[in-house]
Design an enzyme around this catalytic site. Structure first.
Site, mmCIF file in Angstrom:
data_model
loop_
_atom_site.group_PDB
_atom_site.id
_atom_site.type_symbol
_atom_site.label_atom_id
_atom_site.label_comp_id
_atom_site.label_asym_id
_atom_site.label_seq_id
_atom_site.Cartn_x
_atom_site.Cartn_y
_atom_site.Cartn_z
ATOM 1 N N ARG A 94 0.862 -1.176 0.000
ATOM 2 C CA ARG A 94 0.000 0.000 0.000
ATOM 3 C C ARG A 94 0.898 1.226 0.000
ATOM 4 N NH1 ARG A 94 -3.581 -2.575 -1.560
ATOM 5 N NH2 ARG A 94 -5.560 -3.099 -0.568
ATOM 6 N N HIS A 141 -1.322 0.603 -9.839
ATOM 7 C CA HIS A 141 -1.927 -0.371 -8.910
ATOM 8 C C HIS A 141 -2.581 -1.534 -9.671
ATOM 9 C CE1 HIS A 141 -3.895 -0.899 -4.691
ATOM 10 N NE2 HIS A 141 -3.684 -2.059 -5.285
ATOM 11 N N GLU A 189 -3.370 7.663 -4.342
ATOM 12 C CA GLU A 189 -3.815 7.154 -5.654
ATOM 13 C C GLU A 189 -5.158 7.745 -6.043
ATOM 14 O OE1 GLU A 189 -3.902 2.879 -5.403
ATOM 15 O OE2 GLU A 189 -1.841 2.826 -4.703
HETATM 16 C C1 8YV Z 1 -6.998 -4.582 -5.787
HETATM 17 C C2 8YV Z 1 -5.273 -4.988 -3.981
HETATM 18 O O1 8YV Z 1 -6.590 -3.797 -6.845
HETATM 19 O O2 8YV Z 1 -6.025 -7.070 -3.251
HETATM 20 C C3 8YV Z 1 -5.598 -5.976 -2.934
HETATM 21 O O3 8YV Z 1 -5.407 -5.668 -1.751
HETATM 22 O O4 8YV Z 1 -4.605 -4.031 -3.736
HETATM 23 C C4 8YV Z 1 -5.717 -5.225 -5.362
HETATM 24 O O5 8YV Z 1 -5.735 -6.565 -5.679
HETATM 25 C C5 8YV Z 1 -7.697 -3.668 -4.827
HETATM 26 O O6 8YV Z 1 -8.386 -4.401 -3.882
HETATM 27 C C6 8YV Z 1 -8.692 -2.778 -5.551
HETATM 28 O O7 8YV Z 1 -9.686 -3.544 -6.164
#
Ligand code: 8YV
Length: 318
Positions: free
Chosen positions: A225, A272, A254
């Protein structure tokens, strides 16, 4: 049919599946202050999560099904206090996110973007061979976060004969060196790969001291993150040569990315997309819908977050 509030974008396949079992309403087309009480379920994602204000406006929601493994944008503790279960999509994206980490690492080491530009710009004809790059083989790699995805990254590094060490809250049963001191870990490796959950506990875990310990010859990869890395310190370290390279899939605000980062040649930036392939998103989407459908049918779920487990005690997980 139960009412499902949908926050964020979902695939057509997910939408079709959701509509078979629920009356679906996108977040943008509803005033939650006046209509929130009609919703039984929420479908959201790791980025959007569910704000406290929206949670307050949804007194009858039983389950929040999140499309992603990271759920730091949902207060799962508070949800549990209100009797709301939260589910996420662990495991099915481990391999993809690990691939993204390696992709960023290799792109940094082998100067993929610079060399692609070398061909396109005609520099190959005008200036000759591109400058040499660094080998990805035999690197000392530090992994911050040795959970499911961290272990998959380590496994995929196998063919590159990496020397792997890791930092985590506690030592794990894995064949890699545990380093409880993050600065010491950064000092002892060539490349630091960050794959720890987001949220308050890891906010700016990768600070200036860690980045400077990684140093001018070091590479930072972040597929966790944006909040885990102090972005201001990162920009300044990259600008002044205190840190060598960075490969980033995630950012603090973001989709805003600092202009300074966009202008740098020693970074590789992705929007992302750690889990964003057709195959992996299909598996994640199926799990998101399966959790909702199974709960609507008999109150069970497949992949609850740990904070929700007390709510499910005595109820079988499917
Ligand atoms: C997704 C992510 O893009 O799974 C996660 O934690 O960061 C990503 O796989 C995110 O959840 C937004 O849909």
């Amino acid at each position: 049919m139960p009412d499902l509030l949908i926050i964020g974008r979902i695939t057509d396949k997910m939408e079709r599946a959701a509509k078979e079992h629920f009356t679906c309403t996108p977040r943008a087309s509803v005033d939650l202050a006046s209509e929130g009480a009609r919703f039984d379920y929420v479908l959201t994602n790791g980025g959007a999560g569910l704000s406290r204000q929206d949670m307050d406006a949804l007194p009858n929601v039983q389950l929040i099904s999140s499309y992603g493994v990271g759920y730091d944008a949902i207060d799962a503790q508070e949800a549990a206090r209100r009797g709301i279960i939260v589910t996420h999509t662990p495991d099915v994206l481990n391999a993809e996110v690990a691939t993204t980490a390696l992709l960023l690492m290799m792109a940094c080491y082998r100067e993929l973007l610079r060399d692609d530009a070398w061909v396109r710009s005609g520099a190959w004809s005008s200036e000759g061979e591109a400058p040499l790059t660094r080998s990805v083989d035999h690197q000392r790699i530090g992994i911050v976060g040795m959970g499911r995805i961290g272990q998959e990254i380590a496994r995929k590094l196998g063919p590159f004969e990496a020397n792997i060490a890791y930092h985590a809250r506690s030592e794990k049963d894995v064949p890699y060196r545990f380093e409880p001191d993050l600065v010491a870990l950064a000092r002892s490796v060539d490349c630091l790969i960050v794959i720890t959950p987001g949220g308050a506990a890891t906010y700016h875990l990768i600070d200036r001291a860690v980045l400077e310990a990684l140093g001018p010859g070091g590479t930072l990869i972040n597929v966790a993150r944006g909040s885990v890395v102090d972005e201001t310190a990162l920009v300044s370290c990259l600008e002044t040569g205190r840190l060598g390279w960075a490969g980033l899939d995630v950012f603090e605000a973001e989709p805003k990315v600092p202009e300074a980062l966009k202008a740098m040649k020693n970074v590789v930036l992705l929007p992302h997309v750690g889990s964003a392939t057709h195959e992996t998103r299909a598996a994640m989407g199926k799990l998101v819908i399966d959790n909702l459908v199974s709960h609507a049918r008999d109150g069970t779920v497949q992949t609850p977050v740990p904070e929700s487990l007390p709510l499910l005690a005595g109820r079988a997980l499917r």
